[in-house]
Design a protein around this motif. Structure first.
Motif, PDB file in Angstrom:
ATOM      1  N   SER A 163       0.848  -1.204   0.000  1.00 44.23           N
ATOM      2  CA  SER A 163       0.000   0.000   0.000  1.00 44.23           C
ATOM      3  C   SER A 163       0.879   1.248   0.000  1.00 44.23           C
ATOM      4  N   GLY A 164       1.870   1.260   0.878  1.00 43.38           N
ATOM      5  CA  GLY A 164       2.783   2.400   0.948  1.00 43.38           C
ATOM      6  C   GLY A 164       3.558   2.582  -0.348  1.00 43.38           C
ATOM      7  N   MET A 165       3.948   1.460  -0.920  1.00 47.05           N
ATOM      8  CA  MET A 165       4.719   1.515  -2.171  1.00 47.05           C
ATOM      9  C   MET A 165       3.909   2.188  -3.274  1.00 47.05           C
ATOM     10  N   VAL A 166       2.713   1.687  -3.488  1.00 46.85           N
ATOM     11  CA  VAL A 166       1.921   2.172  -4.619  1.00 46.85           C
ATOM     12  C   VAL A 166       1.509   3.631  -4.409  1.00 46.85           C
ATOM     13  N   ILE A 167       1.082   3.961  -3.199  1.00 48.50           N
ATOM     14  CA  ILE A 167       0.637   5.352  -2.970  1.00 48.50           C
ATOM     15  C   ILE A 167       1.820   6.313  -3.090  1.00 48.50           C
ATOM     16  N   SER A 168       2.981   5.916  -2.610  1.00 47.30           N
ATOM     17  CA  SER A 168       4.140   6.820  -2.735  1.00 47.30           C
ATOM     18  C   SER A 168       4.526   6.997  -4.215  1.00 47.30           C
ATOM     19  N   GLU A 169       4.279   5.962  -5.001  1.00 53.51           N
ATOM     20  CA  GLU A 169       4.566   6.073  -6.434  1.00 53.51           C
ATOM     21  C   GLU A 169       3.563   7.009  -7.116  1.00 53.51           C
ATOM     22  N   ILE A 170       2.317   6.938  -6.690  1.00 51.47           N
ATOM     23  CA  ILE A 170       1.311   7.856  -7.257  1.00 51.47           C
ATOM     24  C   ILE A 170       1.707   9.295  -6.922  1.00 51.47           C
ATOM     25  N   MET A 216      12.141   4.669   1.454  1.00 54.41           N
ATOM     26  CA  MET A 216      11.640   3.576   2.288  1.00 54.41           C
ATOM     27  C   MET A 216      10.906   4.125   3.502  1.00 54.41           C
ATOM     28  N   GLU A 217      11.447   5.196   4.061  1.00 51.91           N
ATOM     29  CA  GLU A 217      10.815   5.806   5.234  1.00 51.91           C
ATOM     30  C   GLU A 217       9.418   6.323   4.865  1.00 51.91           C
ATOM     31  N   GLU A 218       9.327   6.937   3.701  1.00 52.30           N
ATOM     32  CA  GLU A 218       8.030   7.452   3.242  1.00 52.30           C
ATOM     33  C   GLU A 218       7.030   6.294   3.060  1.00 52.30           C
ATOM     34  N   VAL A 219       7.529   5.219   2.460  1.00 47.61           N
ATOM     35  CA  VAL A 219       6.675   4.041   2.245  1.00 47.61           C
ATOM     36  C   VAL A 219       6.162   3.506   3.576  1.00 47.61           C
ATOM     37  N   ARG A 220       7.083   3.445   4.550  1.00 49.19           N
ATOM     38  CA  ARG A 220       6.709   2.951   5.877  1.00 49.19           C
ATOM     39  C   ARG A 220       5.621   3.815   6.499  1.00 49.19           C
ATOM     40  N   GLN A 221       5.822   5.114   6.360  1.00 48.09           N
ATOM     41  CA  GLN A 221       4.871   6.058   6.935  1.00 48.09           C
ATOM     42  C   GLN A 221       3.480   5.890   6.320  1.00 48.09           C
ATOM     43  N   ILE A 222       3.443   5.842   4.999  1.00 47.96           N
ATOM     44  CA  ILE A 222       2.133   5.720   4.335  1.00 47.96           C
ATOM     45  C   ILE A 222       1.484   4.382   4.682  1.00 47.96           C
ATOM     46  N   THR A 223       2.303   3.322   4.712  1.00 51.34           N
ATOM     47  CA  THR A 223       1.761   1.997   5.074  1.00 51.34           C
ATOM     48  C   THR A 223       1.110   2.054   6.453  1.00 51.34           C
ATOM     49  N   ALA A 224       1.796   2.710   7.393  1.00 50.04           N
ATOM     50  CA  ALA A 224       1.255   2.803   8.752  1.00 50.04           C
ATOM     51  C   ALA A 224      -0.062   3.579   8.745  1.00 50.04           C
ATOM     52  N   VAL A 226      -2.203   3.845   6.292  1.00 53.22           N
ATOM     53  CA  VAL A 226      -3.252   2.985   5.711  1.00 53.22           C
ATOM     54  C   VAL A 226      -3.712   1.983   6.771  1.00 53.22           C
ATOM     55  N   ASP A 227      -2.742   1.371   7.451  1.00 56.73           N
ATOM     56  CA  ASP A 227      -3.076   0.362   8.460  1.00 56.73           C
ATOM     57  C   ASP A 227      -3.968   0.922   9.559  1.00 56.73           C
ATOM     58  N   GLU A 228      -3.702   2.193   9.957  1.00 49.51           N
ATOM     59  CA  GLU A 228      -4.532   2.719  11.041  1.00 49.51           C
ATOM     60  C   GLU A 228      -5.783   3.428  10.520  1.00 49.51           C
ATOM     61  N   GLY A 229      -5.999   3.352   9.193  1.00 51.49           N
ATOM     62  CA  GLY A 229      -7.250   3.868   8.619  1.00 51.49           C
ATOM     63  C   GLY A 229      -7.265   5.359   8.388  1.00 51.49           C
ATOM     64  N   ARG A 230      -6.107   6.003   8.333  1.00 47.90           N
ATOM     65  CA  ARG A 230      -6.085   7.448   8.146  1.00 47.90           C
ATOM     66  C   ARG A 230      -6.435   7.840   6.697  1.00 47.90           C
ATOM     67  N   GLU A 231      -7.275   8.876   6.585  1.00 49.25           N
ATOM     68  CA  GLU A 231      -7.689   9.356   5.266  1.00 49.25           C
ATOM     69  C   GLU A 231      -6.752  10.462   4.794  1.00 49.25           C
ATOM     70  N   PRO A 232      -6.614  10.659   3.483  1.00 51.29           N
ATOM     71  CA  PRO A 232      -7.334   9.961   2.414  1.00 51.29           C
ATOM     72  C   PRO A 232      -6.665   8.654   2.009  1.00 51.29           C
ATOM     73  N   TYR A 233      -5.570   8.307   2.748  1.00 50.86           N
ATOM     74  CA  TYR A 233      -4.780   7.146   2.307  1.00 50.86           C
ATOM     75  C   TYR A 233      -5.575   5.844   2.319  1.00 50.86           C
ATOM     76  N   PHE A 234      -6.374   5.681   3.375  1.00 50.00           N
ATOM     77  CA  PHE A 234      -7.118   4.432   3.509  1.00 50.00           C
ATOM     78  C   PHE A 234      -8.086   4.246   2.325  1.00 50.00           C
ATOM     79  N   SER A 235      -8.806   5.331   1.993  1.00 49.07           N
ATOM     80  CA  SER A 235      -9.758   5.228   0.873  1.00 49.07           C
ATOM     81  C   SER A 235      -9.047   5.066  -0.465  1.00 49.07           C
ATOM     82  N   MET A 236      -7.916   5.754  -0.597  1.00 49.72           N
ATOM     83  CA  MET A 236      -7.136   5.581  -1.835  1.00 49.72           C
ATOM     84  C   MET A 236      -6.776   4.113  -2.000  1.00 49.72           C
ATOM     85  N   TRP A 237      -6.308   3.557  -0.896  1.00 41.61           N
ATOM     86  CA  TRP A 237      -5.878   2.155  -0.948  1.00 41.61           C
ATOM     87  C   TRP A 237      -7.055   1.229  -1.274  1.00 41.61           C
ATOM     88  N   LYS A 238      -8.227   1.544  -0.712  1.00 38.83           N
ATOM     89  CA  LYS A 238      -9.389   0.696  -1.011  1.00 38.83           C
ATOM     90  C   LYS A 238      -9.726   0.750  -2.510  1.00 38.83           C
TER      91      LYS A 238
END
Ligand code: ARG
Length: 574
Positions: A163-170, A216-224, A226-238
């Motif tokens: 999730s973190g990988m793809v969103i950071s790439e977007i 990698m740090e950015e990916v980790r952050q975004i992954t976290a 998404v995992d905790e359901g923070r928007e807009p990342y969670f909805s993007m991932w869905k």
């Protein structure tokens, strides 16, 4: 019910009426066909148990056998050789032409959930996922045929680093999107993304993150987030999961894998809270994480504690598996849950199962089983790789196989028809190759060998089926009855069919499709032998011809059922 099971039940009763008690009698297939097709080898055991002469016991049994057998004889110290009475054999075969259940044994009905497939969202399916899909789907179909209530769940890997990988790439490629604008106040739109974009985003990000710690740090952050359901990342991932899910469904459809449930890690999140309540009394803190001890005194290898919650408070793969178990037990109350997942995860599943039983998440009456499988290797004996050393994507493997088969196909005027045949052949090729080795062994994927129309291959089996079908189509069969046995080969086919129940039972108890593949090959070889010996179409004796055609129908119908268990479809022509 099968002839073998029926006879074994009969023999137990017979023995008991003669004063001999045994829980279990096996009607064994004989390798000495000249003496009889089956053997009953109980006399020696009974002799020991009752202190009598084994030959005397054998004689006593033989004297009382009913008319289901003929040419009964006793050999050596008390082996009873028997042949099935010809009328009975013909009767059984005739009944089986349109009723597969005559050849098999149903089981006590259980509710079984099978967790298989396990593709990861936003990542391409690789060849390892194919084994889980193929084996899982076929075990599911086998369990259903044997009378169980079976539910397949794909358990998509839709949470995690990808999730973190793809969103950071977007973010890299489309920084202007409102999702990345900290001052954006409006309602977030649905994320617009295509499967083609996804197929390059993950590999690109993954490569960059490996070389670049900031990324990698950015990916980790975004992954976290998404995992905790923070928007807009969670909805993007869905939204990403939805697009990717459609793509994954496409591949599974191609392989004839149909899941009753399309659940995954993401959908398990809602059960994490009640799951943690159940686990709580058994968890303790270790280096900031919450863990459960799962080791046992007699462990031969070290079984480390299972981490349930990470030190940053986030859930992980295991938490989601535990939450999934919680929901499965609550919703379906299964007798068994099977995990058809790569053998490399066996320690992990052991930990999860122990934690589940220990905490009472699962009652001990419910069996949790991991049915692992070996890897599919290239000719060098190492996991199948692309030419440049990358992991081979499943789609690429299917394309390679289809290309190889195209070379071997006849000319077709109708392109659409040709393509349909090729697709069916491709699926048969990979499935037969994938299901033939014993489940737990690694095997070498040899494209040329597996695409061959001769030998133990999918194309050989399909070719035989198409051959039978075309003979049946050419001749009008209105009197369906096997009236006589005209040759040894015919008899061999019938005796082989009687053994099918044993093949299915063994496949089921060992959770491997290899015996079914072997059986299909044997029966096809016997049929082709018969075909070589017999002029079916030009037979002038009507009874004979009808018998032949009826036998063909029996073989075709039976193999069709078996191929259906393997999730292989038969083309009309080839
Ligand atoms: N997505 C996982 C992987 O690719 C497999 C999931 C297996 N099933 C499960 N319930 N953990 O490794």
């Amino acid at each position: 019910m099968s002839f073998i099971r029926e006879t074994e039940e009969y023999l137990i009763k017979l023995l008991s009426s003669l004063g001999y008690e045994l829980d279990n009698v096996v009607l064994e297939s004989s390798s000495r066909r000249d003496l009889g097709e089956f053997q009953i080898n109980v006399a020696m055991n009974l002799a020991k148990k009752y202190g009598k002469n084994p030959r005397e016991i054998a004689q006593n049994i033989v004297d009382n056998l009913d008319d289901r057998f003929e040419s009964v004889n006793i050999a050596g110290p008390g082996f009873i050789n028997v042949s099935i009475n010809k009328e009975k054999l013909l009767d059984k075969m005739n009944k089986s032409i349109d009723n597969f259940d005559e050849l098999i044994d149903k089981q006590e009905k259980k509710t079984i959930i099978i967790d298989y497939g396990g593709a990861n969202a936003a990542k391409a399916l690789h060849v390892g996922h194919m084994r889980s899909a193929n084996i899982g789907e076929s075990l599911k179909r086998l369990a259903k045929v044997l009378g169980n209530n079976v539910i397949g769940d794909v358990h998509i890997g839709d949470l995690g680093r990808q999730s973190g990988m793809v969103i950071s790439e977007i973010k890299r490629r489309k920084p202007e999107l409102c999702f990345f604008d900290p001052n954006y106040k409006g309602k977030y739109p649905k994320l617009d993304i295509t499967p083609e974009e996804l197929s390059v985003y993950y590999p690109t990000a993954s490569k960059d993150a490996k070389e670049n710690p900031d990324r990698m740090e950015e990916v980790r952050q975004i992954t976290a987030w998404v995992d905790e359901g923070r928007e807009p990342y969670f909805s993007m991932w869905k939204d990403i999961v939805e697009v990717s899910g459609n793509d994954i469904k496409h591949v599974y459809n191609y392989l004839n894998c149909n899941f009753e449930l399309w659940e995954g890690e993401l959908s398990s999140l809602k059960y994490i809270e009640p799951t943690l309540k159940v686990l709580d009394p058994y968890m303790y803190e270790s280096e900031g994480a919450k863990v459960i001890d799962v080791k046992k005194d007699d462990d031969k290898i070290e079984v480390p504690p299972l981490i349930v919650i990470k030190n940053d408070g986030a859930s992980i793969y295991a938490t989601r598996d535990l939450a999934t178990i919680y929901n499965r037990v609550k919703t379906y109350n299964p007798d068994e849950i099977w995990y058809v997942v790569d053998s490399r995860q066996s320690l992990y599943f052991e930990q999860v199962f122990r934690a589940s039983y220990k905490s009472g998440l699962v009652k001990k009456e419910c069996a949790l089983n991991h049915y692992g499988f070996g890897t599919m290797n290239g000719k060098d004996g190492k996991p199948f790789k692309t030419r440049d050393g990358g992991v081979l994507e499943l789609n690429s493997l299917l394309t390679l196989v289809k290309e190889e088969l195209t070379k071997r196909m006849n000319k077709y005027d109708n392109e659409e028809e040709k393509n349909d045949i090729l697709d069916k052949l491709t699926v048969a090729t990979v499935k037969y190759a994938d299901l033939s080795p014993t489940r737990t062994t690694d095997y070498i994927f040899d494209i040329e060998k597996f695409c061959s129309f001769e030998g133990k291959t999918g194309p050989y089996i399909l070719y035989t089926m198409v051959r039978i079908n075309s003979i049946l189509n050419k001749s009008n069969l209105n009197d369906i009855e096997i009236k006589q046995i005209y040759s040894d080969t015919e008899k061999d086919i019938y005796i082989k069919l009687l053994e099918l129940s044993r093949v299915l039972n063994k496949s089921y108890s060992e959770k491997t499709l290899s015996y079914i593949c072997e059986f299909l090959f044997d029966i096809c070889s016997l049929f082709n032998k018969f075909y070589g010996e017999t002029n079916i179409i030009n037979e002038s004796d009507i009874d004979k011809k009808n018998t032949y055609l009826s036998m063909l129908k029996l073989v075709y119908n039976t193999c069709e059922q078996l191929l259906d268990i393997l999730a292989i479809k038969i083309p009309n022509k080839m």
